[in-house]
Design a protein around this motif. Structure first.
Motif, mmCIF file in Angstrom:
data_model
loop_
_atom_site.group_PDB
_atom_site.id
_atom_site.type_symbol
_atom_site.label_atom_id
_atom_site.label_comp_id
_atom_site.label_asym_id
_atom_site.label_seq_id
_atom_site.Cartn_x
_atom_site.Cartn_y
_atom_site.Cartn_z
ATOM 1 N N UNK A 1 0.827 -1.203 0.000
ATOM 2 C CA UNK A 1 0.000 0.000 0.000
ATOM 3 C C UNK A 1 0.864 1.257 0.000
ATOM 4 N N UNK A 2 1.869 1.296 0.868
ATOM 5 C CA UNK A 2 2.685 2.505 0.968
ATOM 6 C C UNK A 2 3.605 2.668 -0.231
ATOM 7 N N UNK A 3 4.050 1.566 -0.817
ATOM 8 C CA UNK A 3 4.811 1.664 -2.071
ATOM 9 C C UNK A 3 3.937 2.252 -3.172
ATOM 10 N N UNK A 4 2.667 1.852 -3.192
ATOM 11 C CA UNK A 4 1.738 2.365 -4.201
ATOM 12 C C UNK A 4 1.481 3.854 -3.999
ATOM 13 N N UNK A 5 1.346 4.262 -2.740
ATOM 14 C CA UNK A 5 1.137 5.680 -2.450
ATOM 15 C C UNK A 5 2.286 6.510 -3.014
ATOM 16 N N UNK B 1 6.039 15.530 -2.221
ATOM 17 C CA UNK B 1 7.117 15.386 -1.230
ATOM 18 C C UNK B 1 6.605 15.013 0.163
ATOM 19 N N UNK B 2 5.446 15.553 0.532
ATOM 20 C CA UNK B 2 4.880 15.248 1.848
ATOM 21 C C UNK B 2 4.445 13.787 1.903
ATOM 22 N N UNK B 3 3.706 13.364 0.869
ATOM 23 C CA UNK B 3 3.217 11.981 0.834
ATOM 24 C C UNK B 3 4.375 10.990 0.813
ATOM 25 N N UNK B 4 5.382 11.282 -0.006
ATOM 26 C CA UNK B 4 6.535 10.386 -0.081
ATOM 27 C C UNK B 4 7.284 10.345 1.246
ATOM 28 N N UNK B 5 7.376 11.485 1.916
ATOM 29 C CA UNK B 5 8.068 11.519 3.203
ATOM 30 C C UNK B 5 7.345 10.714 4.263
ATOM 31 N N UNK B 6 6.025 10.834 4.302
ATOM 32 C CA UNK B 6 5.234 10.070 5.265
ATOM 33 C C UNK B 6 5.352 8.577 4.975
ATOM 34 N N UNK C 1 7.364 3.180 6.411
ATOM 35 C CA UNK C 1 8.084 1.972 5.973
ATOM 36 C C UNK C 1 9.307 1.713 6.832
ATOM 37 N N UNK C 2 10.112 2.744 7.040
ATOM 38 C CA UNK C 2 11.385 2.562 7.739
ATOM 39 C C UNK C 2 11.203 2.318 9.228
#
Length: 222
Positions: free
Chosen positions: A114-118, A129-134, A139-140
């Motif tokens: 799900x988060x990879x898809x986001x 940038x915000x979505x990718x950062x979250x 993930x980490x």
């Protein structure tokens, strides 16, 4: 006659494999994911209200959920095969793995998907940038450590016997195949965990697994 309602690239592939291991006659009714959303088509809701796969029909019975289907097929048609005897410690271990595979092991793998898809989804440039950062933070800090913990646990447990529920191949191994294949595809499972990689090689080499690929068609783990 058993009918498997089979969605491409889904958990229903392992039910085809089980049916081949049991040597049963069955039909396959095929459904294709939406090429854009990758979701199951609405036609599956006519079979089961959740519109998910796998689903089997056997006479008047309609049954969903991989673990329940595996339990049903082995209990009704296994004739003592692919499950340890009832009332034994091995049977309890077998039941544990049937529930663990979807109840625990798949959760962080699904979250990673799900988060990879986001991260990859189109969105306004000022939001990206915000979505990718979250997504990266989740993930980490949570998803990837959880996946590593489960893989370490499975590697350790597989060291106790030849197969997950004991020295004999069983339905528990069929059930665990999907999360382990998913982990190898997108969750970091590699040769650093040699028992799990050997498990995948052994199941992929089984004649019934090969026949299931022929019956099910092209297969990649979602």
């Amino acid at each position: 006659m058993i009918t498997l309602h089979h969605l491409n690239n889904s958990r229903s592939q392992r039910i085809i494999w089980l049916l081949e291991e049991l040597g049963l006659d069955y039909d396959i009714k095929r459904y294709q994911r939406n090429a854009k959303t990758m979701l199951a088509p609405p036609e599956l809701r006519a079979v089961h209200p959740l519109g998910k796969s796998p689903v089997i029909t056997d006479g008047d019975l309609t049954l969903a959920e991989s673990g329940a289907i595996i339990d049903y097929l082995i209990e009704r048609y296994g004739a003592g095969r692919l499950a340890p005897p009832a009332g034994t410690p091995a049977r309890l271990r077998y039941s544990y793995w049937l529930h663990y595979a979807e109840g625990s092991a798949m959760t962080p793998l699904l979250l990673k998907l799900v988060f990879d898809t986001v991260e990859k989804s189109p969105m306004p440039f000022f939001v990206k940038p915000i979505a990718k950062g979250i997504a990266a933070k989740v993930r980490q800090s949570y998803i990837e450590p959880q996946i590593r913990q489960h893989l370490d646990y499975l590697e350790m447990e597989l060291g106790k016997s030849g197969w997950f529920a004991g020295d004999a191949f069983s339905g528990a191994d069929v059930q665990l195949s999907f999360p382990l294949e998913a982990a190898a595809a997108r969750g970091g499972l590699d040769e650093s965990r040699p028992r799990l990689m050997d498990f995948l090689r052994r199941i992929h080499a089984r004649p019934a697994y090969q026949r299931a690929l022929e019956r099910g068609g092209d297969y990649s783990v979602m």
